[in-house]
Design an enzyme around this catalytic site. Structure first.
Site: not given
Ligand code: NDP
Length: 494
Positions: A197, A271, A305, A402
């Protein structure tokens, strides 16, 4: 051109020079007006009959609409993945599986230009980055794991490996195609099938990848790509017939996932977020270090990230480094992501811009001193000037939380022990950078810093052969390299 001053070289960047626009052509990429769900090798309408818009964050214009998958769609995708796993993929000789993975890599390369344009249109990142980093790195992941598919006995000598089964994979919006590659390539190379997804704001390159997967004739159900919001992600996480969850995203959602899978036998790799320390010692090559700082925090608008969002500069060179950084920031071009001159593109969404602006206000209220580049911003779309804060206290929120934007918190330090303590004083532990000309100092720092990755005299360097992942609230498990294979197999000692 350079002039000597106080024994230091001051670089002149000739920032007054205006560059003629060099836009990449939108017409080189085909975006459908509507995308359905990719399940069992076909594009299918969602059971919900609902679609949501995906927009260009640089213009706020609609690019396309994508299907909103509900629980019934997730069930369908999981069933397709399970059937493909049991009947086809886990039975196929590994060298045959490898050919498919390799074919996907080649097809990404062949359509690299189209992928890069769509990535920049949908996500806001500068075309130079999507063209020169995201897309080639995504293809490289497929190449790398295609190579391992039939050599697992060398990756795990004297042990037998079996695939885990069906993997649910949820990815964020900052590197949409690359994150899809990080997730899909090792999973299918090791014999698993997947449901992926993409994030709500950046689904288009994953759907392009679905088209490639269809053209590559991958057996139906091996890769299923379904779009939707958080509820779709949650339905994947909670599905009882999924064996492994691979998640990249925020620490908050990571914690929700951990709670949801507690007590089940699902495996997981998480991650999550980061707040990396980038440390400059006074013996470092300063101009090179300043370039590393710029790359560390302004690459991909700071939506990284592992962004070097905390800068620690040794006191004796503090003023000099901050001045060099300000001079360099004035040269950065913020604007149209499709322009090849652009250094900093659009913030991914209105919501994320609000988060960044909130933190900028918090930094000012906390008493830190702000400097932002004086560049003009486009009239439409979501943009943010590169911004730094000095006079930052270790306890300030801008130094602890962050921000995920082009905002840097800078502090000074005197001794190695002091900076190690400051660098480790964070709930995160994903990455760090050290700038010095002493190898011994690098080893001292890397052994004492609790960060999954520590870069020395460079920053934000990625390679499919290197493992990546964090400590503490940055998550657990590793992606990339041999460690990335380990996350998708059961390993038994022979
Ligand atoms: P989110 O955690 O909000 O979203 C990540 C993914 O999870 C999206 O596809 C999102 O869907 C989905 N999601 C949201 N809520 C749920 C849930 N309850 N259960 C399962 N899946 C869910 O992060 P962001 O997309 O806003 O990305 C930014 C954040 O991600 C930052 O804090 C960053 O640090 C972290 N990040 C970490 C990385 C790493 O490698 N450690 C790499 C990239 C980002 P939808 O977008 O449709 O809401």
């Amino acid at each position: 051109m350079a002039t000597a001053k106080n024994n230091t070289i001051k670089l002149k960047f000739d920032s007054a020079r205006k560059l003629a626009p060099a836009p990449e052509s939108k017409s080189a990429a085909k975006i459908n007006p509507r995308y359905d769900l990719f399940i069992n090798g076909k594009f299918e309408k969602p059971s919900s009959k609902k679609y949501f818009d995906t927009i260009n964050p640089a213009t706020e214009e609609k690019l396309s609409e994508v299907a909103d998958a509900n629980e019934a769609d997730v069930n369908k995708a999981v069933k397709a993945a399970r059937d493909a796993y049991e009947n086809v993929w886990s039975k196929m000789p590994a060298k045959e599986r490898a050919k498919y993975v390799y074919r996907i890599a080649r097809m990404i390369q062949e359509r690299a230009r189209e992928f890069a344009i769509i990535e920049s249109l949908d996500g806001g990142k500068a075309i130079r980055e999507s063209r020169d980093f995201d897309v080639p790195a995504a293809a490289n992941h497929f190449f790398y794991y295609a190579g391992w598919a039939d050599k697992l006995e060398y990756a795990f000598p004297n042990r037998r490996t079996t695939p885990l089964g069906v993997a649910g994979q949820i990815i964020p919006w900052n590197f949409p195609l690359l994150m899809a590659a990080w997730k899909i390539a090792p999973a299918i190379a090791t014999g698993n099938t997947v449901i992926l997804k993409p994030a709500e704001t950046t689904p288009l390159t994953a759907l392009k990848l679905a088209e490639i997967i269809q053209e590559a004739d991958l057996p139906p159900g091996v890769v299923n790509i379904i779009t939707g919001a958080g509820a779709t992600g949650a339905a994947i996480v909670n599905h009882p017939d999924i064996n492994k969850i691979a998640f990249t995203g925020s620490t908050d959602v990571g914690k929700i996932i951990q709670r949801a899978i507690a007590g089940t036998n699902k495996k997981a790799t998480l991650e999550l977020g980061g707040k990396a320390a980038n440390i400059i010692f006074d013996d470092a090559p300063l101009d090179q270090a300043v370039e590393g700082v710029v790359n560390g925090i302004f690459f991909n608008q700071g939506h990284v990230c592992c962004a070097g969002s905390r800068l620690y500069v040794q006191e004796s060179v503090f003023k000099q480094v901050v001045q060099k950084l300000k001079d360099r920031m004035e040269t950065l071009i913020v604007g149209d992501p499709l322009d090849k001159n652009t250094d900093i593109g659009a913030i991914n969404s209105k919501q994320q811009l609000e988060v960044i602006n909130k933190y900028i206000k918090i930094g000012q209220k906390e008493g830190a001193e702000m400097f932002e580049s004086s560049c003009a911003l486009p009239g439409k779309g979501f943009f943010c000037r590169p911004t730094i804060f000095t006079n930052v206290a270790q306890s300030n929120r801008i130094a602890q939380e962050e921000i995920f934007g082009p905002v840097l918190a800078i502090q000074s330090f005197r001794t190695d022990d002091e900076v190690i303590e400051k660098a480790n004083n964070t709930p995160f532990g994903l990455s760090a950078g050290v700038w010095t000309d002493k190898g011994s100092k690098i080893f001292n720092m890397t052994t004492k810093m609790r960060s999954g990755v520590v870069w020395a005299n460079t920053f934000n360097k990625f390679d499919p052969t290197s493992p990546f992942g964090g400590y503490k609230e940055s998550g657990y498990g590793r992606e990339g390299g041999l460690h990335g294979l380990n996350a998708y197999v059961n390993v038994e000692t022979l």
